[in-house]
Design an enzyme around this catalytic site. Structure first.
Site, PDB file in Angstrom:
ATOM      1  N   SER A  93       4.627   2.847   7.867  1.00 18.67           N
ATOM      2  CA  SER A  93       4.329   1.664   7.065  1.00 18.67           C
ATOM      3  C   SER A  93       5.547   1.234   6.262  1.00 18.67           C
ATOM      4  CB  SER A  93       3.166   1.947   6.112  1.00 18.67           C
ATOM      5  OG  SER A  93       1.962   2.092   6.817  1.00 18.67           O
ATOM      6  N   HIS A 152       0.810  -1.212   0.000  1.00 22.69           N
ATOM      7  CA  HIS A 152       0.000   0.000   0.000  1.00 22.69           C
ATOM      8  C   HIS A 152       0.851   1.274   0.000  1.00 22.69           C
ATOM      9  CE1 HIS A 152       0.436  -0.197   4.508  1.00 22.69           C
ATOM     10  NE2 HIS A 152       0.474   1.108   4.371  1.00 22.69           N
ATOM     11  N   ASP A 211       0.187  -7.736   1.465  1.00 18.62           N
ATOM     12  CA  ASP A 211       0.536  -6.312   1.559  1.00 18.62           C
ATOM     13  C   ASP A 211       2.055  -6.133   1.629  1.00 18.62           C
ATOM     14  OD1 ASP A 211       0.213  -3.589   1.612  1.00 18.62           O
ATOM     15  OD2 ASP A 211      -0.233  -3.476   3.752  1.00 18.62           O
TER      16      ASP A 211
END
Length: 501
Positions: A250, A145, A175
């Protein structure tokens, strides 16, 4: 008389001077006492109440501080900031000459903007971990992402340098993604730990770029392991931590007290519009180790495929199947001609172990099967008719075509027992029998023969099925080549069409 008056005046003057001197001296002494006494008292109390920090306790704290400092120095050079740019194009409306052109047409010499597009650029920020080097190419592991759908990527290192990067591969299911950049500069690779050894209460240290504050280090503990339910149906069993994680973290590293990467920081749960509330989640690094090689060699991750539809049965279903107190995943349906079908796994089998490792949830089975390389054989321990048995299956590659082909999903129906609560909700007679059709999978055999949600299955191939145990037994024993149902729909009893395998 004058002499007496003069003497009296002199005596009075002397007396007054002496009196003034006494008063002045007393006042000065009092002032000195009032100023000095509190200070001396405070000093005395301070000496009495002074706390000496125990040297052994101080040594422990300083040693821990040295550990955190050393971890930071070890990990920071192998973590990068990832900057992205997403570009989208949108058609520009033609406002020239409005409303003139609407009534009279375009004027001579006026530019025509019809059909033109305008470019819109939006910036993003994330983190990544340097995990591999081949000659002058460095490979960075991050989240899908962060970089999966962007137009431009660059990475910044902790020494202030910035490099253009390109996407190597991505995977939405876990992911995960990988980018690479080229340089002759030397950067250390992250040391990857063993996330299977992580325990609740372990130290957890996050390194990344939260909210654009580059190369930040935060510290906490591991709050839980094996968490599921990530965004976008992510299949990882996340490590939960109270370490402060925010947007921009992230793809960054979650490391242990030895400076080994145990996870990839991925998402947070928050009720403050994305602010950290101590609920951060990281992908266990063991879930990504095989992905590193596959990204570099193939640009994508291949998954093993078993070919079953799994559910975690409720208490009533466990009781009906004689599985009270058991943990695992129920193969409620099996794809025809799949590895499971060829190997002998059948609808109603309750999977408890994969390759000897206990499984307690559907997510665990899915991840373990996915990590098995296509072509390899795997052993599944299942409970069938209350008896345990081992079944060996040759795993095949998972593709969207085979995993979504509902025409082969056997039998294509979810059923639940008729409990008292179900009967009351459907206004059924207390003596009503059968199994309630909770869901029919579109294009599946059950859908083709005409089953509908809300039907009650009374018989399969002419044999009564009063409970789920009988339902799966009859499917195994009586529906080898042909399948049909006797159902109750409303006040009518119907027989379905027949499906031939």
């Amino acid at each position: 008389m004058n002499i007496i008056r003069k003497l009296s005046s002199k005596n009075l003057l002397v007396f007054n001077l002496v009196l003034i001197g006494v008063i002045f001296g007393f006042s000065l002494a009092f002032l000195s006492f009032s100023c000095s006494t509190p200070s001396q008292a405070k000093t005395a109390r301070a000496q009495e109440n002074s706390v000496v920090i125990p040297q052994d306790a101080l040594s422990v704290a300083e040693n821990l501080q040295v550990a955190f400092r050393s971890v930071s120095e070890k990990v920071l050079p192998s973590v990068v900031e990832i900057k992205t740019v997403s570009i989208r194009r949108q058609q520009v409306p033609n406002f020239n000459g409005i409303p003139w052109e609407f009534f009279f047409g375009p004027r001579e010499g006026t530019p025509d903007n019809r059909g033109q597009e305008r470019e819109y650029r939006s910036q993003g920020l994330g983190s990544g971990i340097i995990v591999r080097q081949e000659k002058d190419t460095y490979y960075v592991l991050t989240n899908n992402h962060v970089v999966g759908d962007v137009s431009e990527i660059s990475v910044a290192t902790s020494d202030g340098k910035e490099f253009s990067a390109e996407l190597v591969g991505k995977d939405e299911r876990k992911d995960l993604a990988m980018v690479s950049f080229k340089t002759t500069d030397k950067f250390p690779l992250a040391v990857l730990g063993d996330s299977d050894l992580v325990k609740v209460g372990d130290w957890a240290i996050a390194v990344g770029n939260p909210l654009g504050f580059m190369f930040s280090v935060t510290q906490g503990i591991v709050s839980a392991v094996g968490r599921t339910g990530g965004p976008a149906n992510n299949i990882n069993d996340f490590i939960q931590t109270d370490t402060s994680i925010n947007q921009g973290n992230s793809g960054g590293a979650l490391v242990n007290i030895r400076g080994e990467v145990i996870g990839i920081n991925t998402w947070i749960a928050s009720n403050t519009n994305g602010g950290s509330v101590g609920l951060g989640f990281a992908i266990p690094i063991n879930n990504a180790k095989r992905s590193i090689d596959e990204f570099i060699s193939k640009g994508e991750i291949s998954y093993g495929w078993l070919g079953v539809s799994l559910i975690e049965p409720d208490r009533e279903t466990l009781q009906a199947l004689g599985l009270e107190g058991k943990r695992g995943a129920l193969a409620s349906m099996v794809f025809l001609d799949s590895p499971a079908d060829k190997g002998g796994i059948q609808p109603g089998d309750f999977i408890t172990h994969v390759n000897g490792r206990e499984v307690r949830t559907v997510n665990q089975v899915t991840m373990m099967v996915g990590d098995i390389k296509p072509g390899e054989r795997a052993s599944f321990t299942v409970i069938r008719d209350k008896a345990s048995q081992n079944i060996n299956v040759r795993i095949e590659a998972r593709t969207e075509a085979v995993s979504t082909d509902n025409k082969k999903l056997w039998p294509g129906v979810y059923v639940v027992p008729l409990t008292e609560a179900v009967r009351n909700s459907l206004n059924l007679d207390k003596n009503a029998t059968g199994l309630l059709v909770a869901q029919v999978i579109a294009d599946s055999p059950a859908s083709i023969v005409g089953l509908k949600q809300g039907d009650r299955i009374l018989k399969i191939n002419g044999e009564t099925v009063p409970d789920q145990s009988a339902f799966y037994r009859v499917l195994r024993e009586k529906a080898g080549t042909e399948l049909w149902f006797e159902i109750a729909r409303g006040d009518a009893t119907l027989e379905s069409l027949r499906f031939k395998r």
